[in-house]
Design an enzyme around this catalytic site. Structure first.
Site, PDB file in Angstrom:
ATOM      1  N   LYS A 264       0.953  -1.445  -0.052  1.00 55.80           N
ATOM      2  CA  LYS A 264      -0.071  -0.211   0.019  1.00 55.80           C
ATOM      3  C   LYS A 264       0.620   1.347   0.005  1.00 55.80           C
TER       4      LYS A 264
ATOM      5  N   THR B 170       2.355   2.833   2.702  1.00 51.81           N
ATOM      6  CA  THR B 170       2.169   3.424   3.876  1.00 51.81           C
ATOM      7  C   THR B 170       3.355   4.184   4.206  1.00 51.81           C
TER       8      THR B 170
ATOM      9  N   SER C  18       3.434  -2.373  11.991  1.00 54.76           N
ATOM     10  CA  SER C  18       4.533  -3.310  12.580  1.00 54.76           C
ATOM     11  C   SER C  18       5.123  -2.643  13.923  1.00 54.76           C
TER      12      SER C  18
ATOM     13  N   ALA D  36       1.792  -5.556   7.220  1.00 50.07           N
ATOM     14  CA  ALA D  36       1.349  -5.274   8.300  1.00 50.07           C
ATOM     15  C   ALA D  36       1.646  -3.827   8.781  1.00 50.07           C
TER      16      ALA D  36
ATOM     17  N   ILE E 176      -4.427  -4.395   1.605  1.00 50.42           N
ATOM     18  CA  ILE E 176      -4.874  -5.536   1.879  1.00 50.42           C
ATOM     19  C   ILE E 176      -6.336  -5.781   2.628  1.00 50.42           C
TER      20      ILE E 176
ATOM     21  N   TYR F 133       7.350  11.630  21.770  1.00 51.66           N
ATOM     22  CA  TYR F 133       8.238  11.931  22.661  1.00 51.66           C
ATOM     23  C   TYR F 133       8.243  13.352  23.186  1.00 51.66           C
TER      24      TYR F 133
ATOM     25  N   TYR G  16      -0.597  -4.517  18.932  1.00 52.71           N
ATOM     26  CA  TYR G  16       0.090  -5.013  18.017  1.00 52.71           C
ATOM     27  C   TYR G  16       0.120  -6.457  18.079  1.00 52.71           C
TER      28      TYR G  16
ATOM     29  N   THR H 142       5.498 -12.849  14.398  1.00 56.08           N
ATOM     30  CA  THR H 142       6.546 -12.217  15.541  1.00 56.08           C
ATOM     31  C   THR H 142       6.438 -13.100  16.618  1.00 56.08           C
ATOM     32  N   ASP H 143       7.642 -12.953  17.437  1.00 56.67           N
ATOM     33  CA  ASP H 143       7.768 -13.674  18.740  1.00 56.67           C
ATOM     34  C   ASP H 143       6.808 -12.897  19.720  1.00 56.67           C
ATOM     35  N   GLU H 144       6.450 -12.013  19.397  1.00 59.87           N
ATOM     36  CA  GLU H 144       5.779 -10.899  20.415  1.00 59.87           C
ATOM     37  C   GLU H 144       4.204 -11.760  20.842  1.00 59.87           C
TER      38      GLU H 144
ATOM     39  N   LYS I 267      -1.336  -9.562  15.712  1.00 57.92           N
ATOM     40  CA  LYS I 267      -0.416 -10.523  14.791  1.00 57.92           C
ATOM     41  C   LYS I 267      -1.042 -11.927  15.384  1.00 57.92           C
TER      42      LYS I 267
HETATM   43  P1  NAD Z   1       7.404  -2.406   8.021  1.00 58.70           P
HETATM   44  O1  NAD Z   1       6.645  -1.570   8.993  1.00 58.70           O
HETATM   45  O2  NAD Z   1       8.799  -1.998   7.776  1.00 58.70           O
HETATM   46  O3  NAD Z   1       6.771  -2.701   6.757  1.00 58.70           O
HETATM   47  C1  NAD Z   1       5.272  -2.788   6.464  1.00 58.70           C
HETATM   48  C2  NAD Z   1       5.042  -2.806   5.155  1.00 58.70           C
HETATM   49  O4  NAD Z   1       3.720  -3.370   4.889  1.00 58.70           O
HETATM   50  C3  NAD Z   1       5.110  -1.556   4.693  1.00 58.70           C
HETATM   51  O5  NAD Z   1       5.899  -1.502   3.071  1.00 58.70           O
HETATM   52  C4  NAD Z   1       3.709  -1.006   4.463  1.00 58.70           C
HETATM   53  O6  NAD Z   1       3.735  -0.001   3.220  1.00 58.70           O
HETATM   54  C5  NAD Z   1       2.881  -2.326   4.005  1.00 58.70           C
HETATM   55  N1  NAD Z   1       1.533  -2.399   4.520  1.00 58.70           N
HETATM   56  C6  NAD Z   1       1.228  -1.763   5.761  1.00 58.70           C
HETATM   57  N2  NAD Z   1      -0.085  -1.981   5.736  1.00 58.70           N
HETATM   58  C7  NAD Z   1      -0.525  -2.412   4.298  1.00 58.70           C
HETATM   59  C8  NAD Z   1      -1.880  -2.542   3.650  1.00 58.70           C
HETATM   60  N3  NAD Z   1      -3.086  -2.345   4.498  1.00 58.70           N
HETATM   61  N4  NAD Z   1      -1.732  -3.145   2.565  1.00 58.70           N
HETATM   62  C9  NAD Z   1      -0.796  -3.396   2.019  1.00 58.70           C
HETATM   63  N5  NAD Z   1       0.444  -3.054   2.564  1.00 58.70           N
HETATM   64  C10 NAD Z   1       0.478  -2.410   3.708  1.00 58.70           C
HETATM   65  O7  NAD Z   1       7.484  -3.765   8.806  1.00 58.70           O
HETATM   66  P2  NAD Z   1       8.665  -4.714   8.828  1.00 58.70           P
HETATM   67  O8  NAD Z   1       9.403  -4.500  10.345  1.00 58.70           O
HETATM   68  O9  NAD Z   1       9.231  -4.950   7.789  1.00 58.70           O
HETATM   69  O10 NAD Z   1       7.670  -6.307   9.183  1.00 58.70           O
HETATM   70  C11 NAD Z   1       7.470  -7.036   8.355  1.00 58.70           C
HETATM   71  C12 NAD Z   1       6.454  -8.156   8.914  1.00 58.70           C
HETATM   72  O11 NAD Z   1       7.338  -8.975   9.574  1.00 58.70           O
HETATM   73  C13 NAD Z   1       5.365  -7.830   9.739  1.00 58.70           C
HETATM   74  O12 NAD Z   1       4.303  -8.601   9.366  1.00 58.70           O
HETATM   75  C14 NAD Z   1       5.809  -7.904  11.199  1.00 58.70           C
HETATM   76  O13 NAD Z   1       4.919  -8.244  11.880  1.00 58.70           O
HETATM   77  C15 NAD Z   1       6.832  -9.056  11.182  1.00 58.70           C
HETATM   78  N6  NAD Z   1       7.824  -8.968  11.855  1.00 58.70           N
HETATM   79  C16 NAD Z   1       8.716  -7.743  11.921  1.00 58.70           C
HETATM   80  C17 NAD Z   1       9.806  -7.859  12.829  1.00 58.70           C
HETATM   81  C18 NAD Z   1      10.870  -6.869  12.960  1.00 58.70           C
HETATM   82  O14 NAD Z   1      11.674  -6.767  14.052  1.00 58.70           O
HETATM   83  N7  NAD Z   1      10.654  -5.671  12.212  1.00 58.70           N
HETATM   84  C19 NAD Z   1      10.061  -9.429  13.587  1.00 58.70           C
HETATM   85  C20 NAD Z   1       9.366 -10.401  13.456  1.00 58.70           C
HETATM   86  C21 NAD Z   1       8.075 -10.214  12.639  1.00 58.70           C
HETATM   87  O1  DAU Z   2      10.208  -8.989  18.559  1.00 59.41           O
HETATM   88  C1  DAU Z   2       9.821  -8.831  17.194  1.00 59.41           C
HETATM   89  C2  DAU Z   2       9.054  -7.272  17.041  1.00 59.41           C
HETATM   90  O2  DAU Z   2      10.495  -6.477  17.257  1.00 59.41           O
HETATM   91  C3  DAU Z   2       8.424  -7.286  15.856  1.00 59.41           C
HETATM   92  O3  DAU Z   2       7.488  -7.879  15.741  1.00 59.41           O
HETATM   93  C4  DAU Z   2       8.067  -5.499  15.518  1.00 59.41           C
HETATM   94  O4  DAU Z   2       7.385  -5.317  14.457  1.00 59.41           O
HETATM   95  C5  DAU Z   2       9.230  -4.796  15.727  1.00 59.41           C
HETATM   96  O5  DAU Z   2       9.124  -3.400  15.880  1.00 59.41           O
HETATM   97  C6  DAU Z   2       9.983  -5.166  17.169  1.00 59.41           C
HETATM   98  O6  DAU Z   2       9.217  -4.682  18.447  1.00 59.41           O
HETATM   99  P1  DAU Z   2       9.954  -4.039  19.708  1.00 59.41           P
HETATM  100  O7  DAU Z   2       8.941  -3.102  20.420  1.00 59.41           O
HETATM  101  O8  DAU Z   2      10.835  -4.863  20.516  1.00 59.41           O
HETATM  102  O9  DAU Z   2      10.897  -2.988  18.705  1.00 59.41           O
HETATM  103  P2  DAU Z   2      11.261  -1.425  18.751  1.00 59.41           P
HETATM  104  O10 DAU Z   2      12.332  -1.074  18.107  1.00 59.41           O
HETATM  105  O11 DAU Z   2      10.023  -0.666  19.136  1.00 59.41           O
HETATM  106  O12 DAU Z   2      11.948  -1.373  20.583  1.00 59.41           O
HETATM  107  C7  DAU Z   2      13.129  -2.139  20.891  1.00 59.41           C
HETATM  108  C8  DAU Z   2      13.099  -1.994  22.324  1.00 59.41           C
HETATM  109  O13 DAU Z   2      13.736  -0.457  22.379  1.00 59.41           O
HETATM  110  C9  DAU Z   2      12.035  -2.080  23.199  1.00 59.41           C
HETATM  111  O14 DAU Z   2      12.192  -2.776  24.459  1.00 59.41           O
HETATM  112  C10 DAU Z   2      11.420  -0.731  23.350  1.00 59.41           C
HETATM  113  C11 DAU Z   2      12.776   0.341  23.486  1.00 59.41           C
HETATM  114  N1  DAU Z   2      12.606   1.635  23.195  1.00 59.41           N
HETATM  115  C12 DAU Z   2      12.134   1.781  21.666  1.00 59.41           C
HETATM  116  C13 DAU Z   2      12.164   3.037  21.240  1.00 59.41           C
HETATM  117  C14 DAU Z   2      11.390   3.109  20.077  1.00 59.41           C
HETATM  118  C15 DAU Z   2      13.320   2.551  23.792  1.00 59.41           C
HETATM  119  O15 DAU Z   2      13.624   2.421  24.851  1.00 59.41           O
HETATM  120  N2  DAU Z   2      13.188   3.853  23.278  1.00 59.41           N
HETATM  121  C16 DAU Z   2      12.595   3.903  21.991  1.00 59.41           C
HETATM  122  O16 DAU Z   2      12.611   5.278  21.420  1.00 59.41           O
END
Ligand code: NAD
Ligand code: DAU
Length: 354
Positions: A38, A40, A89, A87, A64, A350, A159, A134-136, A163
């Protein structure tokens, strides 16, 4: 051109999706790779400029949550497989706006499941719906223990609940309709192209700009970090060799408390900026904690390693050096994604948080 198969990758313009697309387009010239996104705030086609003209790659802009659009995409491209990453995310955004997570992560996933089911019409030979999760979904750990594929679901944020819900629905389509599915649950990814709302790119960018580093709560929260390309190779292996109906956990065996990781980031970023390493420690600012903040995640990937032969490749020191270098070198990318609505998000998230 005739291709052996067509794979529809959703969310391919995002962080992980763009690495998955690049891997598949380059490794499988005999596959047609269709990227559905999409676009976003988190989706960015600049992540894919090196493959955008490849003969085996197409992009389709679609949402989607729109069931009719999904049916049309399946009619047009007739995919044999789906790798579903699209998603919402970011946990913090799910706290301020849960509904968009429900729509995209739950309703969007069901729309795709329905479109696949209609399109494949009971002929599941060579077909696969791969759901990336995700592991969450497993909730939070105490000081010891690891999440296995048998750990009961216990999601605690909007979130992770969305998931978890989508994982259950994917499994329900396997049991109820026989749809060929596979699911993976991965830990925190790091590397190039991650949107700077997440910890690592946000902090590297703030160090560079001498802005405060907002540490949530006591900073002793623990995450298991995985190099994003290692996630992409795991997805490739699971797509091709995973057992239908099964779940695979993916992790880096690489636990860090946020504070330890932040100190590593500061050392490396200061060094690459030509500052005395450690100078930017003064930017560390403890702020109000995230609501419902999960204390610790850690993944047991033994099943994936044992059954499918995958293992993570990169150590954190090297991975973090590459990651920091990428964000510092790609100034234009950072500038483009932090213009516009980013400032508004940043202020809401923030300002007055201390
Ligand atoms: P991201 O937020 O970087 O990317 C998400 C993508 O999905 C973007 O390109 C966005 O445009 C697209 N999208 C969002 N809503 C949409 C919609 N309605 N229709 C079509 N496209 C849409 O996310 P990411 O970090 O790359 O994560 C990708 C996937 O992996 C997610 O399902 C997330 O839950 C999972 N995941 C992420 C992590 C992580 O650490 N980032 C870890 C485990 C699992
Ligand atoms: O575990 C997998 C997940 O990891 C994915 O499913 C999610 O899509 C991805 O965003 C990520 O989630 P977290 O919440 O763990 O990631 P985030 O980078 O947001 O934060 C990592 C850790 O850092 C968490 O304990 C929160 C902390 N944090 C985060 C931000 C943005 C801070 O202390 N300060 C911040 O400004």
């Amino acid at each position: 051109m005739n291709f052996d198969k067509t794979i529809l990758v959703t969310g391919g313009a995002g962080f992980i999706g763009s690495h998955v697309i690049r891997l598949l387009v380059n490794k499988y010239p005999n596959y047609k790779i269709v990227n559905l996104d999409k676009l976003t705030y988190a989706g960015n086609l600049e992540n894919l400029t090196d493959v955008e003209n490849a003969d085996n790659y197409s992009f389709v802009k679609a949402c989607i949550t729109d069931a009719d659009q999904m049916d049309k995409v399946f009619d047009q491209y007739k995919p044999d497989g789906v790798i579903h990453l699209a998603a919402e995310s970011h946990v913090d955004r799910s706290i301020s706006d849960p509904m968009s997570f429900i729509k995209t992560n739950i309703v969007g996933t069901v729309n795709l499941l329905n479109a696949a089911r209609k399109s494949w019409d009971g002929n599941f030979d060579g077909k696969l719906f791969y759901h990336v999760s995700t592991d969450e979904v497993y909730g939070t750990l105490g000081e010891t223990g690891l999440f296995t594929e048998e750990t009961p679901y216990d999601p605690r944020s909007p979130y992770s609940s969305s998931k978890a819900s989508s994982d259950h629905l994917v499994r329900a389509y396997f049991h109820t309709y026989g749809l060929p599915v596979v699911i993976s649950n991965c830990s925190n990814n790091y590397g190039p192209n991650q949107f700077p709302e997440k910890l690592i790119p946000l902090f590297v960018n703030n160090i560079k700009n001498n802005k405060p580093l907002p540490v949530y709560g006591d900073g002793k929260y623990t995450r298991d970090w995985l190099w994003v390309m290692d996630h992409a190779t795991a997805i490739d292996v699971i797509y091709h060799k995973g057992k239908l109906g099964d779940t695979y956990n993916i992790g880096g065996e690489n636990e860090w408390t946020n504070m330890d990781l932040i100190h590593l980031m500061i050392e490396i970023t200061d060094k690459q900026l030509g500052r005395e390493p450690g100078t930017s420690k003064s930017l560390i600012t403890y702020v109000k904690d995230r609501a419902g903040h999960d204390r610790r995640y850690a993944i047991d990937s033994a099943k994936l390693m044992r059954e499918l032969g995958w293992k993570p490749t990169l150590q954190t020191q090297e991975g973090m050096e590459k990651t920091v270098a990428w964000y510092l070198e790609n100034e234009k990318w950072m500038e483009n994604v932090t213009s516009g609505n980013y400032q508004k998000y940043y202020e809401q998230q923030y300002t007055n948080r201390v």
